[in-house]
Structure formats: structure tokens, C-alpha cells
Scaffold this motif. Structure first.
Motif, PDB file in Angstrom:
ATOM      1  N   TYR A  36     -13.728  14.684 -17.814  1.00  0.00           N
ATOM      2  CA  TYR A  36     -13.809  14.357 -16.385  1.00  0.00           C
ATOM      3  C   TYR A  36     -14.931  13.339 -16.139  1.00  0.00           C
ATOM      4  O   TYR A  36     -14.726  12.335 -15.456  1.00  0.00           O
ATOM      5  CB  TYR A  36     -14.064  15.633 -15.569  1.00  0.00           C
ATOM      6  CG  TYR A  36     -14.503  15.369 -14.143  1.00  0.00           C
ATOM      7  CD1 TYR A  36     -13.581  15.070 -13.143  1.00  0.00           C
ATOM      8  CD2 TYR A  36     -15.857  15.397 -13.792  1.00  0.00           C
ATOM      9  CE1 TYR A  36     -13.977  14.813 -11.838  1.00  0.00           C
ATOM     10  CE2 TYR A  36     -16.261  15.147 -12.487  1.00  0.00           C
ATOM     11  CZ  TYR A  36     -15.328  14.854 -11.517  1.00  0.00           C
ATOM     12  OH  TYR A  36     -15.725  14.587 -10.231  1.00  0.00           O
ATOM     13  N   GLN A  39     -14.235   9.889 -17.799  1.00  0.00           N
ATOM     14  CA  GLN A  39     -13.175   9.182 -17.074  1.00  0.00           C
ATOM     15  C   GLN A  39     -13.746   8.461 -15.848  1.00  0.00           C
ATOM     16  O   GLN A  39     -13.340   7.356 -15.523  1.00  0.00           O
ATOM     17  CB  GLN A  39     -12.121  10.199 -16.652  1.00  0.00           C
ATOM     18  CG  GLN A  39     -10.796   9.638 -16.323  1.00  0.00           C
ATOM     19  CD  GLN A  39      -9.786  10.766 -16.076  1.00  0.00           C
ATOM     20  OE1 GLN A  39     -10.141  11.872 -15.689  1.00  0.00           O
ATOM     21  NE2 GLN A  39      -8.527  10.470 -16.305  1.00  0.00           N
ATOM     22  N   ARG A  40     -14.692   9.091 -15.170  1.00  0.00           N
ATOM     23  CA  ARG A  40     -15.275   8.532 -13.954  1.00  0.00           C
ATOM     24  C   ARG A  40     -16.450   7.595 -14.235  1.00  0.00           C
ATOM     25  O   ARG A  40     -16.683   6.651 -13.484  1.00  0.00           O
ATOM     26  CB  ARG A  40     -15.733   9.651 -13.027  1.00  0.00           C
ATOM     27  CG  ARG A  40     -14.583  10.455 -12.460  1.00  0.00           C
ATOM     28  CD  ARG A  40     -15.078  11.547 -11.541  1.00  0.00           C
ATOM     29  NE  ARG A  40     -15.772  11.010 -10.385  1.00  0.00           N
ATOM     30  CZ  ARG A  40     -15.233  10.908  -9.175  1.00  0.00           C
ATOM     31  NH1 ARG A  40     -14.012  11.321  -8.970  1.00  0.00           N
ATOM     32  NH2 ARG A  40     -15.927  10.418  -8.183  1.00  0.00           N
ATOM     33  N   TYR A  41     -17.199   7.881 -15.290  1.00  0.00           N
ATOM     34  CA  TYR A  41     -18.435   7.135 -15.591  1.00  0.00           C
ATOM     35  C   TYR A  41     -18.450   6.837 -17.085  1.00  0.00           C
ATOM     36  O   TYR A  41     -19.045   7.556 -17.876  1.00  0.00           O
ATOM     37  CB  TYR A  41     -19.667   7.963 -15.210  1.00  0.00           C
ATOM     38  CG  TYR A  41     -19.641   8.437 -13.778  1.00  0.00           C
ATOM     39  CD1 TYR A  41     -20.022   7.589 -12.740  1.00  0.00           C
ATOM     40  CD2 TYR A  41     -19.225   9.727 -13.450  1.00  0.00           C
ATOM     41  CE1 TYR A  41     -19.985   8.012 -11.425  1.00  0.00           C
ATOM     42  CE2 TYR A  41     -19.189  10.151 -12.132  1.00  0.00           C
ATOM     43  CZ  TYR A  41     -19.563   9.298 -11.135  1.00  0.00           C
ATOM     44  OH  TYR A  41     -19.532   9.711  -9.827  1.00  0.00           O
ATOM     45  N   GLN A 154     -21.252  12.463  -3.477  1.00  0.00           N
ATOM     46  CA  GLN A 154     -20.308  12.530  -4.598  1.00  0.00           C
ATOM     47  C   GLN A 154     -21.031  12.264  -5.911  1.00  0.00           C
ATOM     48  O   GLN A 154     -20.803  12.942  -6.911  1.00  0.00           O
ATOM     49  CB  GLN A 154     -19.161  11.531  -4.413  1.00  0.00           C
ATOM     50  CG  GLN A 154     -18.140  11.568  -5.538  1.00  0.00           C
ATOM     51  CD  GLN A 154     -17.391  12.878  -5.603  1.00  0.00           C
ATOM     52  OE1 GLN A 154     -16.853  13.324  -4.603  1.00  0.00           O
ATOM     53  NE2 GLN A 154     -17.336  13.501  -6.771  1.00  0.00           N
ATOM     54  N   LYS A 155     -21.919  11.275  -5.901  1.00  0.00           N
ATOM     55  CA  LYS A 155     -22.666  10.953  -7.129  1.00  0.00           C
ATOM     56  C   LYS A 155     -23.594  12.111  -7.515  1.00  0.00           C
ATOM     57  O   LYS A 155     -23.757  12.416  -8.691  1.00  0.00           O
ATOM     58  CB  LYS A 155     -23.461   9.668  -6.930  1.00  0.00           C
ATOM     59  CG  LYS A 155     -22.571   8.474  -6.656  1.00  0.00           C
ATOM     60  CD  LYS A 155     -22.625   7.453  -7.726  1.00  0.00           C
ATOM     61  CE  LYS A 155     -21.590   6.370  -7.524  1.00  0.00           C
ATOM     62  NZ  LYS A 155     -21.933   5.354  -6.578  1.00  0.00           N
ATOM     63  N   ASP A 158     -21.378  14.769  -9.069  1.00  0.00           N
ATOM     64  CA  ASP A 158     -20.960  14.366 -10.406  1.00  0.00           C
ATOM     65  C   ASP A 158     -22.131  14.398 -11.390  1.00  0.00           C
ATOM     66  O   ASP A 158     -21.938  14.730 -12.564  1.00  0.00           O
ATOM     67  CB  ASP A 158     -20.309  12.988 -10.380  1.00  0.00           C
ATOM     68  CG  ASP A 158     -18.912  13.018  -9.774  1.00  0.00           C
ATOM     69  OD1 ASP A 158     -18.311  14.111  -9.685  1.00  0.00           O
ATOM     70  OD2 ASP A 158     -18.420  11.947  -9.376  1.00  0.00           O
TER      71      ASP A 158
END
Length: 171
Positions: A36, A39-41, A154-155, A158
Motif C-alpha cells: 500500500y 504504491q502511493r509513495y 492524508q499524508k 499515510d
């Protein structure tokens, strides 16, 4: 797994909704938490020296907080780690110079962020810069954080997922 052990696994995510925590638990159980995050970072930043970090922090400060006090020192700190629950620190070191009391503002960022995604470094820097104006984690503080970084929340979430995955060995 016991409820106590489960809450220890999610110590960085306390305070989030049970629905969100259940999604994270499912990813943990499926060994998908690291995926996860990747995929995002999927990249890392190039800021590796204290000098580069100082320039980066001052650039963000100039763009968003021109009237805030001057920052005298910015550095990556090896002593900040997850066991102390400190990812960054802001301090004012007071010294007497010529009969006057001078406060030197410092920002320290945990060294683990040398190898993190640029979005995580930016979130930590924004958080520490916001403390120049607001000492407490109150509504005004988070409003300032979202002014500087619109998707701050959100950051931050995450980043907490990243720390959880890192601690569980899924990254």
C-alpha cells in the motif's frame, strides 16, 4: 491475536476510526501494508545533508510563514527515533549575548526520514514549522498545517501507516 497485542501493532494509528483501523489490520494480516505504501509513495527524496535540509525548510517557510521567526539551525538527528515518539522537534535555545537574551530556533528531523518519501519529509517539516506560530496541537495548529500542505491529514495518516509497516517489517 489479543486486543492488547493488536493495539500495540497500531500504536501510531490510535485515534482513527475503527473502520479505518480494520482496513489497516486486514492489510497487515495479508502482508499488504508495505505494498500500500510503496504504491502511493514509490520514491525517496534527495535531501541528505543538514545544509540541504536547512535550505528546504527555509524555502517552505518563505512560501508560507514569512513573518515567523528566523530558523537558526535545521538538522537530521540520529537521536530522534520511534521509541521516543518524536519524528521532529522544534526548540528555542536561549543564550545570553552581550547582556541580551537571544532565542535560537532549531528544527530537528529524525534521521529515518533521510530515506523516506519526499511527501513524508514535507509533512514533518510543515508540522515543525507550524509550531513556530502555534505551540499546541490545537485547531489553529492543524489549520495552519493544511494551509501549508492542503492534504496534510492524508499524508500524516499515510506516514503513520508507513511507520507501522516499517515496525512490522513489511517495508
Amino acid at each position: 491475536m489479543s486486543k492488547e497485542a493488536n493495539s500495540l501493532r497500531l500504536k501510531y494509528l490510535q485515534g482513527y476510526s475503527e473502520q479505518l483501523l480494520n482496513q489497516v489490520r486486514k492489510l497487515i494480516d495479508e502482508q499488504g501494508l508495505g505494498h500500500y505504501i510503496k504504491q502511493r509513495y514509490d520514491n525517496t527524496h534527495t535531501i541528505q545533508s543538514d545544509k540541504a535540509l536547512y535550505s528546504y525548510v527555509n524555502k517552505i517557510k518563505q512560501e508560507n510563514l514569512r513573518s515567523a521567526p528566523q530558523i537558526d539551525k535545521v538538522l537530521f538527528d540520529n537521536r530522534l527515533d520511534l521509541t521516543h515518539r518524536a519524528l521532529g522537534l522544534h526548540t528555542a535555545v536561549s543564550r545570553i549575548q552581550g547582556g541580551k537574551l537571544k532565542a535560537k530556533k532549531e528544527i530537528r528531523i529524525a534521521s529515518l526520514f533521510k530515506d523516506a518519501a519526499p511527501e513524508f519529509l514535507e509533512m514533518i517539516v510543515v508540522h515543525e514549522l507550524a509550531h513556530l506560530k502555534e505551540q499546541d496541537h490545537n485547531k489553529a495548529f492543524y489549520k495552519l498545517c493544511t494551509y501549508m500542505l492542503p492534504d496534510y491529514h492524508q499524508k500524516e495518516f499515510d506516514l503513520r501507516v508507513y511507520l507501522t509497516a516499517k515496525e512490522l517489517g513489511q517495508i
